[in-house]
Design a protein around this motif. Structure first.
Motif, PDB file in Angstrom:
ATOM      1  N   ARG A 102     -15.785   0.978   5.623  1.00 53.56           N
ATOM      2  CA  ARG A 102     -15.014   0.799   4.396  1.00 53.56           C
ATOM      3  C   ARG A 102     -15.000  -0.682   4.042  1.00 53.56           C
ATOM      4  O   ARG A 102     -15.026  -1.546   4.921  1.00 53.56           O
ATOM      5  N   ALA A 103     -14.996  -0.931   2.733  1.00 57.36           N
ATOM      6  CA  ALA A 103     -14.972  -2.317   2.264  1.00 57.36           C
ATOM      7  C   ALA A 103     -14.299  -2.359   0.902  1.00 57.36           C
ATOM      8  O   ALA A 103     -14.278  -1.367   0.169  1.00 57.36           O
ATOM      9  N   ALA A 104     -13.772  -3.535   0.578  1.00 59.62           N
ATOM     10  CA  ALA A 104     -13.048  -3.718  -0.681  1.00 59.62           C
ATOM     11  C   ALA A 104     -13.962  -3.563  -1.893  1.00 59.62           C
ATOM     12  O   ALA A 104     -13.570  -3.006  -2.904  1.00 59.62           O
ATOM     13  N   ASP A 105     -15.205  -4.057  -1.774  1.00 58.06           N
ATOM     14  CA  ASP A 105     -16.113  -3.982  -2.911  1.00 58.06           C
ATOM     15  C   ASP A 105     -17.531  -4.322  -2.478  1.00 58.06           C
ATOM     16  O   ASP A 105     -17.774  -4.720  -1.336  1.00 58.06           O
ATOM     17  N   ASP A 106     -18.453  -4.160  -3.417  1.00 58.42           N
ATOM     18  CA  ASP A 106     -19.860  -4.424  -3.133  1.00 58.42           C
ATOM     19  C   ASP A 106     -20.105  -5.882  -2.755  1.00 58.42           C
ATOM     20  O   ASP A 106     -20.969  -6.185  -1.932  1.00 58.42           O
ATOM     21  N   ALA A 107     -19.368  -6.798  -3.366  1.00 54.94           N
ATOM     22  CA  ALA A 107     -19.558  -8.224  -3.079  1.00 54.94           C
ATOM     23  C   ALA A 107     -19.289  -8.527  -1.609  1.00 54.94           C
ATOM     24  O   ALA A 107     -20.023  -9.307  -0.981  1.00 54.94           O
ATOM     25  N   ALA A 136      -6.177   1.983   1.397  1.00 58.59           N
ATOM     26  CA  ALA A 136      -6.408   0.578   1.029  1.00 58.59           C
ATOM     27  C   ALA A 136      -7.100   0.443  -0.329  1.00 58.59           C
ATOM     28  O   ALA A 136      -7.430  -0.673  -0.737  1.00 58.59           O
ATOM     29  N   ASP A 137      -7.346   1.554  -1.013  1.00 66.62           N
ATOM     30  CA  ASP A 137      -8.078   1.579  -2.276  1.00 66.62           C
ATOM     31  C   ASP A 137      -9.456   0.939  -2.114  1.00 66.62           C
ATOM     32  O   ASP A 137      -9.898   0.128  -2.936  1.00 66.62           O
ATOM     33  N   GLU A 138     -10.125   1.310  -1.029  1.00 60.32           N
ATOM     34  CA  GLU A 138     -11.463   0.820  -0.736  1.00 60.32           C
ATOM     35  C   GLU A 138     -12.463   1.970  -0.831  1.00 60.32           C
ATOM     36  O   GLU A 138     -12.090   3.142  -0.858  1.00 60.32           O
ATOM     37  N   ASP A 139     -13.725   1.604  -0.853  1.00 60.57           N
ATOM     38  CA  ASP A 139     -14.795   2.587  -0.891  1.00 60.57           C
ATOM     39  C   ASP A 139     -15.406   2.759   0.488  1.00 60.57           C
ATOM     40  O   ASP A 139     -15.286   1.884   1.356  1.00 60.57           O
TER      41      ASP A 139
END
Length: 165
Positions: free
Chosen positions: A9-14, A155-158
């Motif tokens: 899981r991560a906050a965003d692509d960046a 966490a609203d992550e993808d």
């Protein structure tokens, strides 16, 4: 040679790109320097094997596009490439990273702990690619994937899949 797949899981692509572009990076969840919260899931590719798990949980027939995904790495094909790929071409050599759609994340996150044994047994029975017909062998992986999906949603992550040969 087997295919290595890790889900994380991560906050965003960046954030994912920053980790992948680190010259010392390997798996984002394994090795000496894990970067993200994740699960090692050797051979569980997102389209087929994870898709079969999603189908079991949703109680639908598996289809190749059941788990939607967006490529994150490599980001763009090499310009004007003709003929065979170069040794250093990540399009040919990997690793590859894709972001899973939120519907797949939420399907796993919604899996109740009490349902895990039955889901594991059905997944083992329906997926030749797993190399086992014993759901108990798969139970820890199903629990780990469901837990990862829950933490990502909270966490609203993808969810992402890292694939390497």
């Amino acid at each position: 040679m087997g295919v290595l797949t890790d889900y994380f899981r991560a906050a965003d692509d960046a954030a994912v790109l920053a980790a992948i572009e680190d010259p010392e990076s390997g798996s984002p969840v394994g090795g000496a320097r894990p970067v993200f919260d994740g699960v090692e899931a050797k051979g569980v590719d997102p389209d087929v094997v994870l898709g079969q798990l999603i189908a079991v949980v949703r109680q639908v027939e598996w289809a190749v596009d059941l788990v939607g995904g967006t490529p994150v790495w490599p980001t763009t094909p090499p310009p004007g490439r003709e003929g065979p790929a170069d040794e250093d071409d990540p399009w040919a050599t990997g690793p590859w990273v894709m972001r899973l759609d939120r519907a797949a994340r939420d399907t796993l996150a919604d899996l109740a702990d009490a349902e895990v044994p039955a889901v594991s047994a059905r997944w083992a029975a329906e997926s030749e690619e797993l190399g086992t017909t014993d759901g108990e062998d798969l139970r820890p992986l199903v629990e780990d994937l469901a837990g990862l999906a829950r933490r990502a949603r909270e966490a609203d992550e993808d969810l992402y899949c890292w694939i390497c040969l």
